[in-house]
Design a protein around this motif. Sequence first.
Motif, PDB file in Angstrom:
ATOM      1  N   ILE A  11      53.223   2.431  83.601  1.00 44.28           N
ATOM      2  CA  ILE A  11      52.524   1.136  83.486  1.00 44.28           C
ATOM      3  C   ILE A  11      53.540   0.009  83.293  1.00 44.28           C
ATOM      4  O   ILE A  11      53.423  -1.062  83.901  1.00 44.28           O
ATOM      5  N   GLY A  12      54.561   0.238  82.466  1.00 44.12           N
ATOM      6  CA  GLY A  12      55.602  -0.768  82.245  1.00 44.12           C
ATOM      7  C   GLY A  12      56.359  -1.084  83.520  1.00 44.12           C
ATOM      8  O   GLY A  12      56.633  -2.253  83.824  1.00 44.12           O
ATOM      9  N   LEU A  13      56.702  -0.050  84.298  1.00 37.58           N
ATOM     10  CA  LEU A  13      57.411  -0.283  85.556  1.00 37.58           C
ATOM     11  C   LEU A  13      56.540  -1.055  86.556  1.00 37.58           C
ATOM     12  O   LEU A  13      57.032  -1.951  87.258  1.00 37.58           O
ATOM     13  N   ILE A  14      55.267  -0.721  86.601  1.00 33.91           N
ATOM     14  CA  ILE A  14      54.365  -1.434  87.517  1.00 33.91           C
ATOM     15  C   ILE A  14      54.243  -2.898  87.105  1.00 33.91           C
ATOM     16  O   ILE A  14      54.270  -3.800  87.962  1.00 33.91           O
ATOM     17  N   LEU A  15      54.147  -3.173  85.809  1.00 31.51           N
ATOM     18  CA  LEU A  15      54.075  -4.568  85.339  1.00 31.51           C
ATOM     19  C   LEU A  15      55.352  -5.340  85.655  1.00 31.51           C
ATOM     20  O   LEU A  15      55.298  -6.493  86.091  1.00 31.51           O
ATOM     21  N   LEU A  16      56.502  -4.726  85.435  1.00 29.85           N
ATOM     22  CA  LEU A  16      57.772  -5.394  85.757  1.00 29.85           C
ATOM     23  C   LEU A  16      57.883  -5.680  87.255  1.00 29.85           C
ATOM     24  O   LEU A  16      58.346  -6.749  87.656  1.00 29.85           O
ATOM     25  N   ALA A  17      57.440  -4.719  88.092  1.00 31.38           N
ATOM     26  CA  ALA A  17      57.482  -4.934  89.541  1.00 31.38           C
ATOM     27  C   ALA A  17      56.551  -6.072  89.938  1.00 31.38           C
ATOM     28  O   ALA A  17      56.901  -6.919  90.771  1.00 31.38           O
ATOM     29  N   ALA A  18      55.362  -6.115  89.343  1.00 26.36           N
ATOM     30  CA  ALA A  18      54.414  -7.188  89.658  1.00 26.36           C
ATOM     31  C   ALA A  18      54.972  -8.550  89.243  1.00 26.36           C
ATOM     32  O   ALA A  18      54.860  -9.534  89.993  1.00 26.36           O
ATOM     33  N   ILE A  19      55.598  -8.618  88.069  1.00 30.20           N
ATOM     34  CA  ILE A  19      56.200  -9.883  87.602  1.00 30.20           C
ATOM     35  C   ILE A  19      57.318 -10.303  88.551  1.00 30.20           C
ATOM     36  O   ILE A  19      57.439 -11.481  88.920  1.00 30.20           O
ATOM     37  N   GLY A  20      58.147  -9.364  88.976  1.00 37.82           N
ATOM     38  CA  GLY A  20      59.235  -9.681  89.904  1.00 37.82           C
ATOM     39  C   GLY A  20      58.725 -10.166  91.247  1.00 37.82           C
ATOM     40  O   GLY A  20      59.248 -11.135  91.819  1.00 37.82           O
ATOM     41  N   ILE A  21      57.694  -9.520  91.771  1.00 40.15           N
ATOM     42  CA  ILE A  21      57.140  -9.937  93.071  1.00 40.15           C
ATOM     43  C   ILE A  21      56.527 -11.324  92.969  1.00 40.15           C
ATOM     44  O   ILE A  21      56.745 -12.180  93.838  1.00 40.15           O
ATOM     45  N   ILE A  22      55.784 -11.583  91.907  1.00 39.26           N
ATOM     46  CA  ILE A  22      55.139 -12.894  91.741  1.00 39.26           C
ATOM     47  C   ILE A  22      56.186 -13.991  91.563  1.00 39.26           C
ATOM     48  O   ILE A  22      56.082 -15.064  92.166  1.00 39.26           O
ATOM     49  N   SER A  23      57.232 -13.734  90.782  1.00 43.25           N
ATOM     50  CA  SER A  23      58.257 -14.759  90.578  1.00 43.25           C
ATOM     51  C   SER A  23      59.027 -15.036  91.868  1.00 43.25           C
ATOM     52  O   SER A  23      59.348 -16.190  92.160  1.00 43.25           O
ATOM     53  N   GLN A  24      59.311 -14.004  92.653  1.00 41.68           N
ATOM     54  CA  GLN A  24      60.009 -14.220  93.922  1.00 41.68           C
ATOM     55  C   GLN A  24      59.111 -14.964  94.905  1.00 41.68           C
ATOM     56  O   GLN A  24      59.580 -15.820  95.655  1.00 41.68           O
ATOM     57  N   LEU A  25      57.819 -14.683  94.893  1.00 46.19           N
ATOM     58  CA  LEU A  25      56.877 -15.365  95.777  1.00 46.19           C
ATOM     59  C   LEU A  25      56.759 -16.836  95.413  1.00 46.19           C
ATOM     60  O   LEU A  25      56.669 -17.694  96.297  1.00 46.19           O
ATOM     61  N   ILE A  26      56.801 -17.149  94.128  1.00 46.01           N
ATOM     62  CA  ILE A  26      56.692 -18.553  93.691  1.00 46.01           C
ATOM     63  C   ILE A  26      57.982 -19.323  93.986  1.00 46.01           C
ATOM     64  O   ILE A  26      57.944 -20.442  94.492  1.00 46.01           O
ATOM     65  N   HIS A  27      59.151 -18.736  93.693  1.00 46.50           N
ATOM     66  CA  HIS A  27      60.419 -19.468  93.827  1.00 46.50           C
ATOM     67  C   HIS A  27      60.885 -19.569  95.273  1.00 46.50           C
ATOM     68  O   HIS A  27      61.380 -20.619  95.678  1.00 46.50           O
TER      69      HIS A  27
END
Length: 123
Positions: A11-27
């Motif tokens: 669950i922690g790895l999935i959350l970190l991956a989701a945060i990384g994808i969202i931040s890259q999509l925004i920036h």
Amino acid sequence: MKNRTSFYIVIGLILLAAIGIISQLIHDPGVFLRTIAGMVLVVAVIYFLINRFSKASPQKHEQRAFYKAAKRSKKRFKHKDSAPPQRRSTVGSLSAARKKKKDASHLTVIEGRKGKKKNRASF
């Protein structure tokens, strides 16, 4: 307890991956889309290569023979389905059909005493 720990790690790895994808999509969405397209391309090439080499050259002769027989069977059933309905046959056409019947050349008859029962105790 062991399963619960691994569940939290996943669950922690999935959350970190989701945060990384969202931040890259925004920036930088352009780089994100190019990265995703590159990943899809690499996966497609690997999938194509695996399918190409595993199906095109079967290692065993039996597997090649099976593919060949399957193709023949598909052709035969396809041909039977597309054939128009047949008329009732006459006595003359039945005798002609029996004469045209081919012998199965790949089948052989093994001669032997078929009426004699086997001695099951000797096995």
